[in-house]
Design a protein around this motif. Structure first.
Motif, PDB file in Angstrom:
ATOM      1  N   MET A  15      72.419   0.085  58.405  1.00  0.00           N
ATOM      2  CA  MET A  15      73.267  -0.867  57.700  1.00  0.00           C
ATOM      3  C   MET A  15      73.163  -0.685  56.179  1.00  0.00           C
ATOM      4  O   MET A  15      73.894  -1.324  55.449  1.00  0.00           O
ATOM      5  CB  MET A  15      72.908  -2.289  58.102  1.00  0.00           C
ATOM      6  CG  MET A  15      73.310  -2.625  59.529  1.00  0.00           C
ATOM      7  SD  MET A  15      73.275  -4.366  59.961  1.00  0.00           S
ATOM      8  CE  MET A  15      71.531  -4.709  59.881  1.00  0.00           C
ATOM      9  N   GLU A  16      72.283   0.206  55.759  1.00  0.00           N
ATOM     10  CA  GLU A  16      72.154   0.469  54.331  1.00  0.00           C
ATOM     11  C   GLU A  16      73.390   1.157  53.776  1.00  0.00           C
ATOM     12  O   GLU A  16      73.651   1.107  52.582  1.00  0.00           O
ATOM     13  CB  GLU A  16      70.919   1.343  54.038  1.00  0.00           C
ATOM     14  CG  GLU A  16      69.590   0.655  54.287  1.00  0.00           C
ATOM     15  CD  GLU A  16      69.224   0.602  55.777  1.00  0.00           C
ATOM     16  OE1 GLU A  16      69.533   1.548  56.528  1.00  0.00           O
ATOM     17  OE2 GLU A  16      68.641  -0.420  56.191  1.00  0.00           O
ATOM     18  N   ASN A  17      74.155   1.843  54.646  1.00  0.00           N
ATOM     19  CA  ASN A  17      75.356   2.546  54.182  1.00  0.00           C
ATOM     20  C   ASN A  17      76.517   1.602  53.894  1.00  0.00           C
ATOM     21  O   ASN A  17      77.517   2.004  53.308  1.00  0.00           O
ATOM     22  CB  ASN A  17      75.788   3.603  55.200  1.00  0.00           C
ATOM     23  CG  ASN A  17      76.258   2.980  56.506  1.00  0.00           C
ATOM     24  OD1 ASN A  17      75.683   1.997  56.971  1.00  0.00           O
ATOM     25  ND2 ASN A  17      77.284   3.551  57.091  1.00  0.00           N
ATOM     26  N   ILE A  18      76.405   0.334  54.271  1.00  0.00           N
ATOM     27  CA  ILE A  18      77.482  -0.630  54.038  1.00  0.00           C
ATOM     28  C   ILE A  18      77.564  -0.932  52.540  1.00  0.00           C
ATOM     29  O   ILE A  18      76.586  -1.331  51.925  1.00  0.00           O
ATOM     30  CB  ILE A  18      77.254  -1.928  54.841  1.00  0.00           C
ATOM     31  CG1 ILE A  18      77.309  -1.635  56.344  1.00  0.00           C
ATOM     32  CG2 ILE A  18      78.292  -2.982  54.450  1.00  0.00           C
ATOM     33  CD1 ILE A  18      76.940  -2.813  57.222  1.00  0.00           C
ATOM     34  N   GLU A  19      78.757  -0.719  51.980  1.00  0.00           N
ATOM     35  CA  GLU A  19      78.979  -0.978  50.556  1.00  0.00           C
ATOM     36  C   GLU A  19      79.606  -2.339  50.300  1.00  0.00           C
ATOM     37  O   GLU A  19      79.361  -2.956  49.275  1.00  0.00           O
ATOM     38  CB  GLU A  19      79.876   0.112  49.962  1.00  0.00           C
ATOM     39  CG  GLU A  19      79.228   1.472  49.938  1.00  0.00           C
ATOM     40  CD  GLU A  19      80.136   2.547  49.380  1.00  0.00           C
ATOM     41  OE1 GLU A  19      81.248   2.231  48.891  1.00  0.00           O
ATOM     42  OE2 GLU A  19      79.723   3.718  49.422  1.00  0.00           O
ATOM     43  N   THR A  29      79.372   0.739  61.495  1.00  0.00           N
ATOM     44  CA  THR A  29      78.967   2.084  61.100  1.00  0.00           C
ATOM     45  C   THR A  29      79.645   2.559  59.813  1.00  0.00           C
ATOM     46  O   THR A  29      79.302   3.618  59.309  1.00  0.00           O
ATOM     47  CB  THR A  29      79.305   3.107  62.205  1.00  0.00           C
ATOM     48  OG1 THR A  29      80.719   3.099  62.422  1.00  0.00           O
ATOM     49  CG2 THR A  29      78.569   2.783  63.491  1.00  0.00           C
ATOM     50  N   LYS A  30      80.595   1.799  59.290  1.00  0.00           N
ATOM     51  CA  LYS A  30      81.394   2.256  58.150  1.00  0.00           C
ATOM     52  C   LYS A  30      80.900   1.634  56.832  1.00  0.00           C
ATOM     53  O   LYS A  30      80.064   0.740  56.836  1.00  0.00           O
ATOM     54  CB  LYS A  30      82.868   1.899  58.363  1.00  0.00           C
ATOM     55  CG  LYS A  30      83.427   2.315  59.720  1.00  0.00           C
ATOM     56  CD  LYS A  30      83.622   3.799  59.843  1.00  0.00           C
ATOM     57  CE  LYS A  30      84.022   4.258  61.219  1.00  0.00           C
ATOM     58  NZ  LYS A  30      85.373   4.088  61.596  1.00  0.00           N
ATOM     59  N   LYS A  31      81.458   2.105  55.726  1.00  0.00           N
ATOM     60  CA  LYS A  31      81.081   1.619  54.396  1.00  0.00           C
ATOM     61  C   LYS A  31      81.699   0.258  54.074  1.00  0.00           C
ATOM     62  O   LYS A  31      81.100  -0.552  53.390  1.00  0.00           O
ATOM     63  CB  LYS A  31      81.506   2.621  53.318  1.00  0.00           C
ATOM     64  CG  LYS A  31      80.706   3.883  53.321  1.00  0.00           C
ATOM     65  CD  LYS A  31      81.130   4.782  52.178  1.00  0.00           C
ATOM     66  CE  LYS A  31      80.246   6.017  52.160  1.00  0.00           C
ATOM     67  NZ  LYS A  31      80.458   6.790  50.938  1.00  0.00           N
ATOM     68  N   ILE A  32      82.931   0.055  54.552  1.00  0.00           N
ATOM     69  CA  ILE A  32      83.648  -1.195  54.308  1.00  0.00           C
ATOM     70  C   ILE A  32      83.796  -1.915  55.643  1.00  0.00           C
ATOM     71  O   ILE A  32      84.356  -1.371  56.594  1.00  0.00           O
ATOM     72  CB  ILE A  32      85.057  -0.941  53.717  1.00  0.00           C
ATOM     73  CG1 ILE A  32      84.982  -0.069  52.481  1.00  0.00           C
ATOM     74  CG2 ILE A  32      85.760  -2.273  53.440  1.00  0.00           C
ATOM     75  CD1 ILE A  32      84.270  -0.668  51.315  1.00  0.00           C
ATOM     76  N   THR A  64      71.560 -11.571  54.075  1.00  0.00           N
ATOM     77  CA  THR A  64      71.287 -10.219  54.552  1.00  0.00           C
ATOM     78  C   THR A  64      71.860  -9.139  53.634  1.00  0.00           C
ATOM     79  O   THR A  64      71.229  -8.102  53.430  1.00  0.00           O
ATOM     80  CB  THR A  64      71.851 -10.044  55.981  1.00  0.00           C
ATOM     81  OG1 THR A  64      71.335 -11.100  56.813  1.00  0.00           O
ATOM     82  CG2 THR A  64      71.444  -8.698  56.571  1.00  0.00           C
ATOM     83  N   PHE A  65      73.048  -9.380  53.075  1.00  0.00           N
ATOM     84  CA  PHE A  65      73.744  -8.335  52.321  1.00  0.00           C
ATOM     85  C   PHE A  65      73.998  -8.696  50.858  1.00  0.00           C
ATOM     86  O   PHE A  65      74.590  -7.903  50.129  1.00  0.00           O
ATOM     87  CB  PHE A  65      75.061  -7.979  53.024  1.00  0.00           C
ATOM     88  CG  PHE A  65      74.854  -7.406  54.389  1.00  0.00           C
ATOM     89  CD1 PHE A  65      74.539  -6.066  54.556  1.00  0.00           C
ATOM     90  CD2 PHE A  65      74.940  -8.219  55.516  1.00  0.00           C
ATOM     91  CE1 PHE A  65      74.335  -5.537  55.821  1.00  0.00           C
ATOM     92  CE2 PHE A  65      74.742  -7.697  56.781  1.00  0.00           C
ATOM     93  CZ  PHE A  65      74.427  -6.359  56.936  1.00  0.00           C
TER      94      PHE A  65
END
Length: 191
Positions: free
Chosen positions: A1-5, A96-99, A117-118
């Motif tokens: 989930m670190e890849n989520i922008e 799984t995606k950035k957005i 969380t984010f």
């Protein structure tokens, strides 16, 4: 989930058009970078397992779902009372995606979970429209559904990044342009 922008949280009453707007936004963004998740999906999945129901029918927008809606709300509220982030956590685990577009935020605790969380990767959108427009789109008031937290829990919440009136007076493409501009999504658009 670190890849989520970025996670865009959408909320609004039934038949206000939030799912339609989310789908249109998602279709304008690069599919390898953007996806929609729904908190209702793990709720309906767990409910279907519990009662041996047809999950695909529960996920659809039709009378089958409406038949179980009130009991499903009551049951999910019992789960949330023990763990307010349970369904949000289950929904975001599949991302799984950035957005990420979350199309069905319903409660303050949903926003709290995502903010906790984010943090600064969260943006919030409130979609509104008059009841007469919702009625024209097939909405009919249902006691125990339209007057409980799952529909009214964010009525007095005011900390929205963007508020959208979806009453048909503005073309949906203009609404999408507004979201893209507000959240700086130009680099993610399909060219």
């Amino acid at each position: 989930m670190e890849n989520i922008e970025l996670i865009i949280l959408f909320t609004g009453k039934r038949k206000c058009g939030k799912d339609f707007i989310c789908e249109r936004l998602n279709n304008q963004l690069q599919p390898q970078l953007c996806e929609i998740i729904r908190i209702s999906e793990p709720i309906k999945s767990e409910w279907a397992k519990k009662l041996n129901l047809d999950l695909q029918m529960l996920l659809s927008d039709g009378p089958y779902k409406e038949k179980y809606r009130k009991d499903m709300i009551d049951w999910s509220d019992e789960i949330r009372a023990k763990d307010y982030g349970f369904f949000c956590r289950k929904a975001i685990q599949k991302a799984t995606k950035k957005i990420i577009i979350v199309s069905d935020i319903r409660r303050r605790n949903d926003i709290k979970y995502f903010r906790d969380t984010f943090d600064d990767r969260i943006r919030t959108v409130r979609v509104s429209c008059p009841d007469e427009v919702r009625i024209a789109r097939g909405w009919k008031f249902q006691s125990g559904v339209d007057d409980v937290e799952s529909e009214c829990g964010l009525d007095d919440y005011t900390d929205w990044d963007l508020k959208i009136m979806n009453d048909g007076s503005v073309d949906v493409n203009q609404i999408i342009e507004q979201i893209v501009k507000e959240f700086k999504l130009d680099d993610y658009l399909i060219i």
